[in-house]
Design a protein around this motif. Structure first.
Motif, PDB file in Angstrom:
ATOM      1  N   ARG A  74       0.854  -1.193   0.000  1.00 36.62           N
ATOM      2  CA  ARG A  74       0.000   0.000   0.000  1.00 36.62           C
ATOM      3  C   ARG A  74       0.888   1.241   0.000  1.00 36.62           C
ATOM      4  O   ARG A  74       2.006   1.222   0.500  1.00 36.62           O
ATOM      5  N   PHE A  75       0.370   2.325  -0.553  1.00 36.63           N
ATOM      6  CA  PHE A  75       1.162   3.549  -0.665  1.00 36.63           C
ATOM      7  C   PHE A  75       1.396   4.200   0.694  1.00 36.63           C
ATOM      8  O   PHE A  75       2.366   4.935   0.873  1.00 36.63           O
ATOM      9  N   GLY A  76       0.501   3.945   1.660  1.00 34.25           N
ATOM     10  CA  GLY A  76       0.667   4.553   2.962  1.00 34.25           C
ATOM     11  C   GLY A  76       1.862   4.036   3.736  1.00 34.25           C
ATOM     12  O   GLY A  76       2.255   4.620   4.752  1.00 34.25           O
ATOM     13  N   ALA A  77       2.460   2.923   3.283  1.00 37.34           N
ATOM     14  CA  ALA A  77       3.600   2.340   3.988  1.00 37.34           C
ATOM     15  C   ALA A  77       4.923   2.974   3.575  1.00 37.34           C
ATOM     16  O   ALA A  77       5.970   2.639   4.128  1.00 37.34           O
ATOM     17  N   ILE A  78       4.892   3.876   2.609  1.00 33.87           N
ATOM     18  CA  ILE A  78       6.121   4.513   2.120  1.00 33.87           C
ATOM     19  C   ILE A  78       5.935   6.020   2.111  1.00 33.87           C
ATOM     20  O   ILE A  78       4.858   6.541   2.383  1.00 33.87           O
ATOM     21  N   ALA A  79       7.012   6.736   1.815  1.00 40.53           N
ATOM     22  CA  ALA A  79       6.922   8.190   1.689  1.00 40.53           C
ATOM     23  C   ALA A  79       6.009   8.554   0.518  1.00 40.53           C
ATOM     24  O   ALA A  79       5.791   7.753  -0.404  1.00 40.53           O
ATOM     25  N   ALA A  80       5.466   9.754   0.555  1.00 39.84           N
ATOM     26  CA  ALA A  80       4.507  10.181  -0.465  1.00 39.84           C
ATOM     27  C   ALA A  80       5.102  10.082  -1.869  1.00 39.84           C
ATOM     28  O   ALA A  80       6.193  10.615  -2.118  1.00 39.84           O
ATOM     29  N   PRO A  81       4.419   9.402  -2.800  1.00 40.87           N
ATOM     30  CA  PRO A  81       4.901   9.356  -4.181  1.00 40.87           C
ATOM     31  C   PRO A  81       4.808  10.728  -4.843  1.00 40.87           C
ATOM     32  O   PRO A  81       4.046  11.582  -4.404  1.00 40.87           O
ATOM     33  N   VAL A  82       5.575  10.909  -5.908  1.00 38.68           N
ATOM     34  CA  VAL A  82       5.643  12.211  -6.575  1.00 38.68           C
ATOM     35  C   VAL A  82       5.433  12.012  -8.073  1.00 38.68           C
ATOM     36  O   VAL A  82       6.002  11.095  -8.681  1.00 38.68           O
ATOM     37  N   ALA A  83       4.593  12.857  -8.655  1.00 40.10           N
ATOM     38  CA  ALA A  83       4.407  12.889 -10.111  1.00 40.10           C
ATOM     39  C   ALA A  83       5.104  14.134 -10.655  1.00 40.10           C
ATOM     40  O   ALA A  83       4.881  15.242 -10.151  1.00 40.10           O
ATOM     41  N   ARG A  84       5.953  13.956 -11.650  1.00 41.53           N
ATOM     42  CA  ARG A  84       6.653  15.072 -12.290  1.00 41.53           C
ATOM     43  C   ARG A  84       6.175  15.209 -13.727  1.00 41.53           C
ATOM     44  O   ARG A  84       6.073  14.214 -14.456  1.00 41.53           O
ATOM     45  N   VAL A  85       5.893  16.439 -14.143  1.00 46.83           N
ATOM     46  CA  VAL A  85       5.369  16.693 -15.483  1.00 46.83           C
ATOM     47  C   VAL A  85       6.331  17.610 -16.224  1.00 46.83           C
ATOM     48  O   VAL A  85       6.735  18.662 -15.694  1.00 46.83           O
ATOM     49  N   THR A  86       6.695  17.215 -17.439  1.00 50.56           N
ATOM     50  CA  THR A  86       7.498  18.071 -18.312  1.00 50.56           C
ATOM     51  C   THR A  86       6.735  18.290 -19.610  1.00 50.56           C
ATOM     52  O   THR A  86       5.927  17.454 -20.026  1.00 50.56           O
ATOM     53  N   ALA A  87       6.988  19.410 -20.251  1.00 52.05           N
ATOM     54  CA  ALA A  87       6.386  19.729 -21.549  1.00 52.05           C
ATOM     55  C   ALA A  87       7.479  20.291 -22.451  1.00 52.05           C
ATOM     56  O   ALA A  87       8.162  21.250 -22.073  1.00 52.05           O
ATOM     57  N   GLY A  88       7.654  19.685 -23.602  1.00 46.80           N
ATOM     58  CA  GLY A  88       8.727  20.120 -24.488  1.00 46.80           C
ATOM     59  C   GLY A  88      10.086  19.934 -23.867  1.00 46.80           C
ATOM     60  O   GLY A  88      11.037  20.652 -24.198  1.00 46.80           O
ATOM     61  N   GLY A  89      10.213  18.994 -22.935  1.00 45.70           N
ATOM     62  CA  GLY A  89      11.477  18.722 -22.279  1.00 45.70           C
ATOM     63  C   GLY A  89      11.755  19.596 -21.070  1.00 45.70           C
ATOM     64  O   GLY A  89      12.719  19.350 -20.344  1.00 45.70           O
ATOM     65  N   ALA A  90      10.936  20.602 -20.832  1.00 43.54           N
ATOM     66  CA  ALA A  90      11.157  21.509 -19.704  1.00 43.54           C
ATOM     67  C   ALA A  90      10.237  21.158 -18.546  1.00 43.54           C
ATOM     68  O   ALA A  90       9.061  20.841 -18.760  1.00 43.54           O
ATOM     69  N   PRO A  91      10.721  21.219 -17.300  1.00 44.01           N
ATOM     70  CA  PRO A  91       9.862  20.931 -16.148  1.00 44.01           C
ATOM     71  C   PRO A  91       8.687  21.902 -16.087  1.00 44.01           C
ATOM     72  O   PRO A  91       8.853  23.105 -16.245  1.00 44.01           O
ATOM     73  N   VAL A  92       7.498  21.366 -15.832  1.00 43.92           N
ATOM     74  CA  VAL A  92       6.280  22.173 -15.742  1.00 43.92           C
ATOM     75  C   VAL A  92       5.701  22.134 -14.340  1.00 43.92           C
ATOM     76  O   VAL A  92       5.349  23.177 -13.774  1.00 43.92           O
ATOM     77  N   ALA A  93       5.575  20.942 -13.787  1.00 41.68           N
ATOM     78  CA  ALA A  93       4.890  20.819 -12.501  1.00 41.68           C
ATOM     79  C   ALA A  93       5.361  19.580 -11.763  1.00 41.68           C
ATOM     80  O   ALA A  93       5.807  18.599 -12.360  1.00 41.68           O
TER      81      ALA A  93
END
Length: 601
Positions: free
Chosen positions: A92-111
């Motif tokens: 379960r996800f609660g057993a580990i540190a918070a997961p992270v989603a990273r978004v890039t657009a055109g190769g540049a970090p967005v969010a």
């Protein structure tokens, strides 16, 4: 520059080449689900998993997905990026540190989006890429599912042959809800098969007529009934998204107007600076003409900005006018005819209305303020609010306190009407003895929905808080250990709503600390809190209450500009939606709720 998103926040995507990567302290499988404009998959091939079918414009890779928005099929309007736990000794996800989603657009970090407050979830919706008015955006979702990928896909309308997740666990952890809700808001399950049929209730004063019984589903197969319920849910989801879309468009339109006014003011200052700083030129014919020209240009810019704002506001007001009659009762105004069609729901309603929002530039544009259910934050109704203008600033303190109590009763009635029969129980603390429990909630007394008499003394307040603390801690430990079957039978694990009137009377440091714990930890295990009180009256507790203020959503019984939007941070004026006839309408609704509960026993 990358923006750190919070749940529900969105950002525009200016490049078509978008990549989403999900990282966690355990192996995860990333799944992409494609939806059309009706929020449906076109076929089973729209669920993209590793080593499965491919779709133009979407390519899965370990822990991520690459999307070419320009290459997607024309009838794809949304891409959901999900992640599931894939072993590594973690279930379960609660057993580990918070997961992270990273978004890039055109190769540049967005969010970036850190998905917090996870517990027993085995699958999560991380972010979604969606099309709005021809442009693409990314939104932070963070919706989790105890039932894993199957539960997530069912929620997105994908028909599966696998059995539904364990009912005992779902009874404690609650039904999964679509985007915008908390990542893990446990509570009672809303199983259609376990709910009693809605009962017709007697007509009572307040609403145009008594609600109709649930339309007969005789002759329909289980699959047809499930499909009809799913389609109804999707329709409400679309209405909810429309409300948020209007809210966002109004915020950005006002931001554009304010920016234009600021530009016009700065330009006027610069145009006048030279001529006004020169005493000789200040009063000369040429200087006066220059000043007139600068002021005329300033007026032109302001008028042009205002015309744009008025055009946007008129369009959005028309959208609100079209939207209001379509809203289900829980999201509708109290004067809406939709309430005449209310019936006890078989599933938890998507959201409920808290009131309306507007900005000073266009007060005629009133946007519904709706709260996703189940609540992930407590509500603080500030009985010490002072208002924003002369019309309300002079309201007597007692009148404000009375309106605060009325708002608490109406919001409680809305919430009770939004849950299946028996899935939400009410506890009342009323140490001031204002009759908040004895009178407005009296229709619930014999229904079993009101848990005992109101706590009116310090010992009774302490006992109520201790019972709810035990409920929270037992549920939390059961979920974290996966031992829901071992819970004591006498513990009621339906959702609980604690309404505290007159805070902080009859509270001491111990019960205040317990209240803080309920506000912070309760929503995860189905315990929610609504507090009515003045912050000025509670100052004696000092910093002990600071976490409480931060954890709750503040509402006011009179209009006040304290609600900030998540896009540009405007201070919106919140106006509560209170029935024009006082408490008559809410008494009617509570009578209907009680009648439905009595008919289901």
């Amino acid at each position: 520059m990358s923006t750190e998103l919070v749940r529900g926040q969105n950002l525009p995507l200016t490049q078509p080449q978008v990549a989403v990567e999900v990282t966690a302290q355990c192996p995860v499988e990333v799944v992409a689900v494609l939806l059309n404009a009706d929020l449906k998959v076109r076929d089973d091939g729209d669920v993209l998993q590793r080593d499965g079918r491919t779709v133009p414009g979407v390519a899965l890779r370990p822990q991520g997905v690459d999307v070419d928005l320009s290459a997607l099929p024309a009838d794809v309007d949304r891409v959901i990026v999900a992640a599931t736990v894939e072993g590594g000794g973690v279930d379960r996800f609660g057993a580990i540190a918070a997961p992270v989603a990273r978004v890039t657009a055109g190769g540049a970090p967005v969010a970036g989006y850190t998905i917090t407050d996870l517990g027993s979830e085995r699958a999560i919706q991380t972010v979604e890429l969606y099309r709005r008015q021809g442009a693409w955006k990314v939104r932070a979702v963070g919706q989790g599912y105890d039932g894993g990928l199957d539960a997530l896909l069912r929620d997105l309308g994908v028909e599966l042959r696998a059995p539904i997740v364990d009912r005992a666990r779902m009874h404690l952890a609650g039904p999964a809800a679509p985007a915008h809700s908390a990542a893990n808001t446990p509570g009672p399950a809303a199983s259609q098969s376990s709910q009693p049929p809605a009962q017709p209730v007697p007509p009572v004063a307040g609403f145009p007529s008594a609600p109709s019984p649930t339309p007969s589903t005789a002759g329909l197969s289980d699959a047809q009934r499930e499909a009809a319920a799913l389609e109804a849910r999707r329709q409400v989801e679309r209405l909810y998204e429309q409300v948020w879309g209007i809210f966002e468009d109004a915020a950005r339109s006002a931001a554009s107007y304010r920016s234009s006014v600021g530009y016009a003011d700065n330009r006027l200052d610069k145009d006048l600076e030279d001529v006004l700083n020169d005493p000789a030129a200040r009063t000369s014919p040429a200087g006066l003409a220059q000043q007139d020209a600068a002021r005329a240009k300033h007026r032109e810019l302001i008028e042009r900005a205002r015309a744009g704002l008025d055009k946007d506001s008129a369009q959005l007001a028309a959208e609100v006018a079209q939207l209001e009659p379509k809203l289900p009762p829980e999201m509708a105004r109290w004067d809406s005819p939709a309430w005449a069609g209310w019936r006890a729901p078989e599933d938890t309603a998507l959201a409920m209305r808290l009131g309306d929002l507007h900005l000073p530039e266009n007060p005629q544009l009133r946007i519904p303020m709706v709260l996703r259910l189940p609540m992930e934050r407590g509500l603080w109704i500030d009985s010490g609010a002072s208002g924003v203008d002369g019309d309300v600033a002079g309201v007597a303190d007692e009148a404000v306190r009375a309106r605060a109590t009325e708002l608490a009763v109406t919001l409680s009635a809305r919430m009770l009407s939004a849950f299946p029969v028996g899935d939400l129980k009410l506890h009342v603390v009323d140490p001031e003895g204002k009759g908040a429990a004895a009178s407005p909630f009296a229709p619930l007394a014999a229904s079993g929905l009101l848990v005992g008499p109101a706590a009116t003394t310090a010992p009774e307040v302490s006992a109520t808080m201790s019972r709810l603390m035990d409920r929270v801690e037992l549920a939390r430990m059961a979920i974290e250990s996966g031992a829901t079957d071992a819970l004591p039978e006498h513990i009621d694990f339906s959702r609980q709503l604690l309404v505290v009137h007159g805070f902080p009377y009859a509270f001491d440091d111990r019960t205040v600390t317990q209240l803080r714990h309920l506000v912070e930890e309760g929503p995860r295990v189905g315990v929610h809190v609504m507090v009515v009180g003045s912050r000025a009256d509670a100052q004696s507790f000092g910093p002990l209450l600071d976490p409480l203020w931060r954890a709750m959503l503040r509402l006011t019984p009179i209009p006040e500009d304290h609600i900030a939007d998540p896009w540009v941070g405007h201070a919106w004026t919140y106006s509560p939606d209170l029935p024009s006839d006082g408490t008559g309408v809410t008494q009617t609704l509570l009578t209907w709720v009680a009648s439905s509960a009595a008919g289901g026993r």
